[in-house]
Design an enzyme around this catalytic site. Structure first.
Site, short mmCIF file in Angstrom:
data_model
loop_
_atom_site.label_atom_id
_atom_site.label_comp_id
_atom_site.label_asym_id
_atom_site.label_seq_id
_atom_site.Cartn_x
_atom_site.Cartn_y
_atom_site.Cartn_z
N ARG A 154 -5.48 -3.94 9.30
CA ARG A 154 -6.41 -2.86 9.31
C ARG A 154 -7.35 -3.05 7.96
O ARG A 154 -7.68 -2.17 7.61
CB ARG A 154 -5.63 -1.66 9.12
CG ARG A 154 -4.86 -1.13 10.36
CD ARG A 154 -3.87 -0.03 10.21
NE ARG A 154 -2.76 -0.67 9.55
CZ ARG A 154 -1.75 -1.45 10.33
NH1 ARG A 154 -1.78 -1.75 11.77
NH2 ARG A 154 -0.52 -1.79 9.73
N HIS A 157 -7.21 -14.73 13.11
CA HIS A 157 -7.95 -13.69 13.59
C HIS A 157 -8.56 -12.77 12.40
O HIS A 157 -7.64 -12.45 11.57
CB HIS A 157 -6.92 -12.94 14.69
CG HIS A 157 -7.34 -12.05 15.46
ND1 HIS A 157 -8.18 -10.84 14.92
CD2 HIS A 157 -7.19 -11.81 16.81
CE1 HIS A 157 -8.65 -10.35 16.19
NE2 HIS A 157 -8.14 -10.75 17.38
N TYR A 211 -9.00 -6.33 12.68
CA TYR A 211 -9.70 -5.81 13.93
C TYR A 211 -10.55 -4.36 13.56
O TYR A 211 -11.25 -3.90 14.38
CB TYR A 211 -8.86 -5.59 15.30
CG TYR A 211 -7.47 -4.67 14.92
CD1 TYR A 211 -7.46 -3.59 14.46
CD2 TYR A 211 -6.23 -5.67 15.14
CE1 TYR A 211 -6.15 -2.85 14.50
CE2 TYR A 211 -5.14 -5.07 15.01
CZ TYR A 211 -4.98 -3.62 14.42
OH TYR A 211 -3.67 -3.22 14.37
N HIS A 264 -13.05 -9.71 16.80
CA HIS A 264 -13.79 -8.67 17.62
C HIS A 264 -15.23 -8.43 17.48
O HIS A 264 -15.34 -8.21 16.31
CB HIS A 264 -12.99 -7.28 17.52
CG HIS A 264 -11.33 -7.69 18.11
ND1 HIS A 264 -10.69 -6.58 18.01
CD2 HIS A 264 -10.91 -8.72 18.30
CE1 HIS A 264 -9.43 -7.14 18.41
NE2 HIS A 264 -9.52 -8.34 18.84
N GLU A 303 -14.65 -12.50 20.54
CA GLU A 303 -13.50 -12.17 21.60
C GLU A 303 -14.20 -11.46 22.59
O GLU A 303 -14.98 -10.41 22.39
CB GLU A 303 -12.26 -11.84 20.98
CG GLU A 303 -11.17 -11.30 21.78
CD GLU A 303 -10.13 -10.92 21.17
OE1 GLU A 303 -9.77 -11.19 20.27
OE2 GLU A 303 -9.04 -10.47 21.97
N ASP A 330 -9.90 -12.98 26.24
CA ASP A 330 -8.55 -12.53 26.09
C ASP A 330 -8.53 -11.98 27.77
O ASP A 330 -9.25 -11.25 28.26
CB ASP A 330 -8.74 -11.32 25.26
CG ASP A 330 -7.35 -10.63 25.04
OD1 ASP A 330 -6.84 -10.26 26.08
OD2 ASP A 330 -6.92 -10.44 23.96
N HIS A 381 -8.22 -8.26 28.19
CA HIS A 381 -9.62 -7.68 27.86
C HIS A 381 -10.46 -7.71 29.01
O HIS A 381 -11.18 -6.79 29.44
CB HIS A 381 -10.07 -8.22 26.61
CG HIS A 381 -9.35 -7.85 25.34
ND1 HIS A 381 -9.77 -8.14 24.03
CD2 HIS A 381 -8.24 -7.23 25.10
CE1 HIS A 381 -8.84 -7.68 23.25
NE2 HIS A 381 -7.93 -7.16 23.72
N HIS A 425 -6.54 -16.16 24.79
CA HIS A 425 -5.54 -14.88 24.67
C HIS A 425 -5.00 -14.66 25.97
O HIS A 425 -5.47 -14.17 26.85
CB HIS A 425 -6.20 -13.69 23.96
CG HIS A 425 -6.44 -13.89 22.60
ND1 HIS A 425 -7.36 -12.99 21.57
CD2 HIS A 425 -6.25 -14.94 21.71
CE1 HIS A 425 -7.64 -13.43 20.57
NE2 HIS A 425 -6.91 -14.47 20.47
N ASP A 477 -7.34 -1.83 27.22
CA ASP A 477 -6.86 -2.71 26.02
C ASP A 477 -5.21 -2.46 25.71
O ASP A 477 -4.91 -1.98 24.51
CB ASP A 477 -7.62 -2.75 24.88
CG ASP A 477 -7.37 -3.76 23.99
OD1 ASP A 477 -6.26 -4.54 24.44
OD2 ASP A 477 -7.72 -4.03 22.92
N HIS A 480 -1.85 -4.26 25.96
CA HIS A 480 -1.33 -5.59 26.41
C HIS A 480 0.28 -5.57 27.17
O HIS A 480 1.11 -4.69 26.44
CB HIS A 480 -1.20 -6.57 25.38
CG HIS A 480 -2.39 -6.90 24.61
ND1 HIS A 480 -2.61 -7.85 23.48
CD2 HIS A 480 -3.72 -6.49 24.85
CE1 HIS A 480 -3.70 -7.86 23.03
NE2 HIS A 480 -4.55 -6.99 23.82
N GLU A 521 -0.37 -12.68 22.86
CA GLU A 521 -0.49 -11.65 22.02
C GLU A 521 0.05 -10.51 22.79
O GLU A 521 -0.12 -9.35 22.72
CB GLU A 521 -2.04 -11.07 21.75
CG GLU A 521 -2.93 -12.37 21.02
CD GLU A 521 -4.43 -11.72 21.14
OE1 GLU A 521 -4.81 -11.27 22.05
OE2 GLU A 521 -4.97 -11.79 19.93
#
Ligand code: FE
Ligand code: FE
Ligand code: ZN
Length: 281
Positions: free
Chosen positions: A40, A70, A73, A110, A145, A179, A182, A214, A227, A229, A259
């Site tokens: 975050r 990564h 996000y 992202h 991504e 991904d 995604h 991913h 989105d 997973h 993920e």
């Protein structure tokens, strides 16, 4: 023809690089992904050269040659607010500088959310950000991504990713991470027509740009733009499709990163073992 299967999962980076390599090896993985900082946002810890040296030694002994960092996000280089864009630039520049402590690895982000400015404006802002932070001497490959198209996410279509890359001056520093959840949520049928999706990717972006996968099943049907997973075989994409994905000639030499929603390392270990079984020679 057999080739090495490069597979791992997302790991906690709280205890450093050497610990991640050990965790990866402990579950039969030979690569791993991690967040460069709190997902975050917030500050990143300084890279510890002793940790990097320990990582290098362990990785060399255990056949770990690649990893994927990564970006947080919440980082949004396509934001409307200049201060949000400035924060994204700062984060990107800082992450890319820290990546050079482990040269020739990959950094995934992202692309961003256009927050109502429109996808075209988003594409321009993201490309501007990349042009501001990429430098010729960097050894890191930055990956964009593929996104599910939730909210105002940019990068749901291959065309949007291609449009960003087209505007980047140092485009040889840029690739794509696909991904599976995604793209499925974005409307690309990787379960029913994997060949067709990859042909389209090749035509629009170029398979040469594809650098990482991913691996996630999806809790939602094709084109849901959600989105969420699911574990491999526990969603709408289904286990059989993953057997084809990890075996496909255009994908099989790329590194694969899970993920999936598990709690314990051992559960990813079981998923990795299952995927090794599913992979055709
Ligand atoms: Fe991601
Ligand atoms: Fe992902
Ligand atoms: Zn996702």
């Amino acid at each position: 023809m057999t080739s090495e299967f490069t597979i791992g999962c997302h790991l906690s980076s709280a205890k450093g690089y050497a610990r991640m390599a050990q965790d990866a090896a402990s579950i039969g993985a030979n690569t791993f992904q991690f967040f460069t900082r709190n997902p975050r946002g917030g500050r990143a810890k300084a890279v510890d050269p002793a940790d990097v040296a320990a990582f290098r030694a362990f990785a060399a002994e255990h056949g770990i040659t690649r990893f994927l960092a990564h970006a947080p996000y919440t980082m949004n280089p396509a934001a409307a607010k200049p201060e949000t864009r400035a924060f994204a630039l700062e984060t990107l520049a800082d992450d890319l500088a820290r990546m050079e402590h482990t040269p020739h690895q990959m950094y995934n982000m992202h692309p961003g959310c256009h927050v109502g400015q429109g996808a075209d404006a988003g594409v321009e802002l993201i490309a501007d950000a990349l042009n501001a932070v990429l430098a010729p001497e960097q050894t890191t490959t930055l990956l964009l991504e593929t996104m599910a198209g939730k909210g105002t996410e940019v990068g749901r279509t291959f065309e949007e990713l291609a449009a960003i890359i087209e505007r980047v001056e140092l485009a040889d520093h840029v690739g794509v991470c696909l991904d599976t959840c995604h793209v499925w949520d974005g409307g690309y049928d990787v379960a029913g027509d994997l060949d067709g999706v990859l042909e389209e990717f090749d035509r629009v972006v170029g398979l040469g740009r594809l650098r990482a996968i991913h691996l996630n099943d999806s809790k939602n049907p094709l084109g849901a733009h959600k989105d969420r997973h699911a574990v491999i075989g526990g969603g709408f994409i289904g286990a059989e499709a993953f057997g084809r994905i990890v075996s496909h000639p255009a994908l099989r030499d790329l590194p694969f990163f899970l993920e999936t929603p598990h709690d314990a390392l051992v559960e990813w270990g079981e998923e990795i073992a299952a995927l090794k079984e599913m992979r055709r020679a």
